[in-house]
Scaffold this motif. Structure first.
Motif, short mmCIF file in Angstrom:
data_model
loop_
_atom_site.label_atom_id
_atom_site.label_comp_id
_atom_site.label_asym_id
_atom_site.label_seq_id
_atom_site.Cartn_x
_atom_site.Cartn_y
_atom_site.Cartn_z
N ASN A 213 -12.97 27.98 -0.81
CA ASN A 213 -13.93 27.63 0.24
C ASN A 213 -14.20 28.81 1.18
OD1 ASN A 213 -14.13 25.06 -0.77
ND2 ASN A 213 -12.47 24.27 0.51
N TRP A 214 -13.22 29.68 1.31
CA TRP A 214 -13.37 30.81 2.20
C TRP A 214 -13.74 32.09 1.43
CZ3 TRP A 214 -13.23 30.83 7.54
CH2 TRP A 214 -12.87 29.61 8.12
N GLY A 215 -14.01 31.95 0.17
CA GLY A 215 -14.42 33.10 -0.62
C GLY A 215 -13.32 34.13 -0.83
N GLN A 216 -12.05 33.69 -0.74
CA GLN A 216 -10.92 34.62 -0.90
C GLN A 216 -10.46 34.63 -2.36
OE1 GLN A 216 -9.42 36.43 1.89
NE2 GLN A 216 -11.43 35.85 2.69
N VAL A 217 -11.28 35.25 -3.20
CA VAL A 217 -10.98 35.17 -4.63
C VAL A 217 -9.66 35.86 -4.97
CG1 VAL A 217 -11.86 35.60 -6.95
CG2 VAL A 217 -13.43 35.02 -5.13
N GLN A 218 -9.31 36.92 -4.24
CA GLN A 218 -8.03 37.59 -4.54
C GLN A 218 -6.86 36.66 -4.30
OE1 GLN A 218 -9.86 38.10 -1.98
NE2 GLN A 218 -8.74 38.68 -0.15
N VAL A 219 -6.97 35.74 -3.33
CA VAL A 219 -5.89 34.77 -3.11
C VAL A 219 -5.85 33.76 -4.25
CG1 VAL A 219 -4.95 33.02 -1.55
CG2 VAL A 219 -6.08 35.04 -0.60
N ILE A 220 -7.05 33.36 -4.72
CA ILE A 220 -7.09 32.42 -5.86
C ILE A 220 -6.32 33.00 -7.03
CG2 ILE A 220 -8.58 31.32 -7.57
CD1 ILE A 220 -10.75 31.15 -5.48
N ILE A 221 -6.65 34.26 -7.37
CA ILE A 221 -5.99 34.87 -8.54
C ILE A 221 -4.50 35.05 -8.28
CG2 ILE A 221 -5.93 36.91 -10.01
CD1 ILE A 221 -8.92 37.13 -9.68
N ALA A 222 -4.16 35.49 -7.05
CA ALA A 222 -2.74 35.65 -6.73
C ALA A 222 -2.02 34.32 -6.88
CB ALA A 222 -2.57 36.19 -5.32
N GLY A 223 -2.64 33.24 -6.40
CA GLY A 223 -2.05 31.90 -6.51
C GLY A 223 -1.87 31.50 -7.96
N MET A 224 -2.88 31.80 -8.79
CA MET A 224 -2.77 31.46 -10.22
C MET A 224 -1.60 32.19 -10.87
SD MET A 224 -6.79 31.45 -11.26
CE MET A 224 -6.48 31.31 -13.01
#
Ligand SMILES: Nc1ncnc2c1ncn2[C@@H]1O[C@H](COP(=O)(O)OP(=O)(O)OP(=O)(O)O)[C@@H](O)[C@H]1O
Ligand SMILES: [Mg+2]
Lengths: 253, 252
Positions: A213-224
């Motif tokens: 939702n906040w456009g933090q794609v690097q966090v998405i990938i890090a979370g994955m």
């Protein structure tokens, strides 16, 4: 296998990722490996006011332990009884066949209706997801116990609970353990999926959704990546214990 | 008489086929301390007979008495040794031998004393803490023998116990079994496919006919132990038994 063969694919993937992120040049679609690494290197840092990666991951693990633990407590005894008694097997087998193919996430609306949004719903979904692999493997393990082992036990005076505790359960233990390993894997997938549902506000699945939702794609990938690592770690732990405890199984003839 | 088998027959009801008569009526008396070998073609009901003596199956007709009392189910007076796969692979040698004592609630110290004695008797000292998968086939059967003896049964039932072993190991095991038998004086009922084994071991050889198994002949083996396989009397008895079995199989 030679170890350097194993590291070639990940290195290649990393390189391809780096090249692609430079070519695309848009961190909202594909951030660079470096930016993801930066997130991973400070796992205790708060992310957009939702807590750190570690905090959220630990919370997810806790939920899995609750749901999975409950499933094990129900499925192992049930599986032993079903595996031991033919009549009970014939009675409940249609039910098992009916419920087993329903994906755990198909239970979400019912879970919400029954338990509202929150811990209980998530634990319920995890429970459903891990119950069947544990149950099926336990039934199978108990049913396949070598007949000679049971007859030997009868001859040497084992009956009732003693037969169960000293022969049936140890003999079925490797199969039950496999059920636990598979069940835990499913539980881990379920928690992440359940945490992405609207209304949740914590957990590693939530963190990923929130970062989206906040456009933090690097966090998405890090979370994955963290999800993957925990999954592998748990699987490895199960397999290590399996190797140590059930060594007899491989070399049994 | 330690074992009295009175007109025992067994018919298996099967779901798919006709009922199978595995054993016609068999009558047989086995004395205390006697070593009896049972021979017969495959499928004649040897295992079935042994299982019924052990209380794992019930006879369709007739009755089995052990020390004067009928066998109605698994029974501490009887111990059975299977061909293979009967040891618990998750238990050490010591724990396997101690199994029956543990099931019958014998206290740990007493259990250990008895167990150690029988592990020594079968020549496995030093292997008490090994697991079955770390042992050779012959050693595993010795554990099975120790486990059976540890219960101090009146009768030892053995169903082709050495059938899966190579010839050399098999001969050694036969010799050791005789030594153990001479020391413990158990009554032994020993099922085998090998005429040679039966002549080497037994006081009496019971030959069963093809299915349904009936008593076909009884051979007394009178010459003294240790028996010499190359002696004339050994060879002549072996030939007699073999001839009878050949006839039985041809007449089938
Ligand atoms: N549980 C059972 N149900 C139906 N038939 C059976 C059962 N057990 C044995 N039989 C049949 O009874 C007969 C005798 O079997 P048994 O195993 O006693 O023979 P055996 O003399 O021990 O043979 P082998 O020398 O091959 O071990 C066989 O024809 C077998 O198919
Ligand atoms: Mg047999």
């Amino acid at each position: 296998m030679r170890w350097y063969l194993k590291v070639i694919p990940p290195l290649f993937l990393l390189l391809a990722w780096e090249v692609a992120s430079i070519l695309i040049n848009n961190p909202f679609i594909l951030p660079t490996p470096t930016s993801v690494a930066l997130v991973l290197l400070s796992p205790m840092a708060d992310i957009l006011g939702s807590g750190s990666i570690i905090d959220n991951a630990l919370l997810s693990i806790w939920r899995v332990i609750l749901g999975f633990g409950l499933a094990v407590l129900c499925a192992v005894p049930a599986g032993i009884i079903i595996g031991r008694y033919r009549i009970i097997d014939e009675l409940v087998n249609p039910l098992i066949q009916l419920f087993r193919p329903i994906p755990p996430l198909a239970w979400v609306p019912l879970a919400l209706a029954w338990f509202k949004i929150g811990l209980a719903s998530i634990v319920f979904i995890i429970f459903i997801g891990s119950f069947f692999p544990v149950l099926i493997n336990t039934i199978d393990g108990v049913r396949r116990v070598n007949r000679t082992w049971i007859e030997t036990a009868l001859i040497y005076g084992a009956k009732g609970w003693k037969l169960l505790v000293y022969v049936i359960i140890p003999a079925a233990a490797p199969a039950i353990w496999t059920g636990l390993r598979v069940g835990f894997g499913v539980a881990w997938m379920c928690v992440v999926a359940a945490e992405m549902l609207p209304g949740t506000n914590s957990g590693i699945g939530y963190l990923i959704m929130y970062s989206y939702n906040w456009g933090q794609v690097q966090v998405i990938i890090a979370g994955m990546i963290v999800i993957g690592i925990i999954g592998i770690g748990a699987d490895l732990l199960f397999r290590t214990i399996e190797k140590k405890k059930f060594q007899w199984q491989e070399m049994n003839r | 008489m330690t074992v009295v088998i009175q007109d025992v027959g067994k018919i298996f009801e099967t779901r798919t086929r006709e009922p199978v008569t595995a054993l016609g009526g068999i009558t047989l008396e086995i004395q205390k301390g006697e070593f009896v070998a049972i021979l017969g073609p495959s499928g004649c009901g040897k295992t079935t007979l042994l299982r019924m003596i052990a209380g794992l199956d019930t006879p369709t007709t007739g009755s089995i008495l052990v020390e004067g009392k009928p066998v109605t189910g698994p029974d501490p007076r009887l111990a059975m040794i299977f061909q293979e796969y009967s040891l618990y692979p998750w238990r050490t040698v010591r724990a396997n031998v101690a199994f029956s004592l543990q099931m019958r609630g014998v206290a740990k110290e007493e259990r250990d004393t008895i167990t150690d004695r029988f592990i020594r008797l079968v020549g496995l000292d030093g292997f008490a803490d090994s697991y079955p998968y770390e042992l050779s086939g012959g050693m595993r059967q010795r554990v099975a023998v120790a486990r059976a003896l540890a219960t101090d049964p009146a009768v030892l039932l053995m169903d082709e116990p050495f059938g899966a072993l190579d010839a050399q190991t098999r001969n050694r095991m036969q010799k050791e079994l005789l030594e153990i038998w001479e020391n413990t004086r158990k009554t032994v009922v020993f099922v085998t496919h090998s005429v040679d084994e039966a002549v080497y071991l037994a006081d009496r050889i019971i030959v069963l006919s093809p299915r349904p198994g009936r008593l076909s002949a009884i051979f007394d083996v009178r010459f003294s132990r240790p028996r010499d396989r190359t002696s004339v009397e050994f060879a002549s008895l072996r030939r007699d038994v073999l001839e009878l079995i050949d006839q039985l199989e041809e007449s089938q």
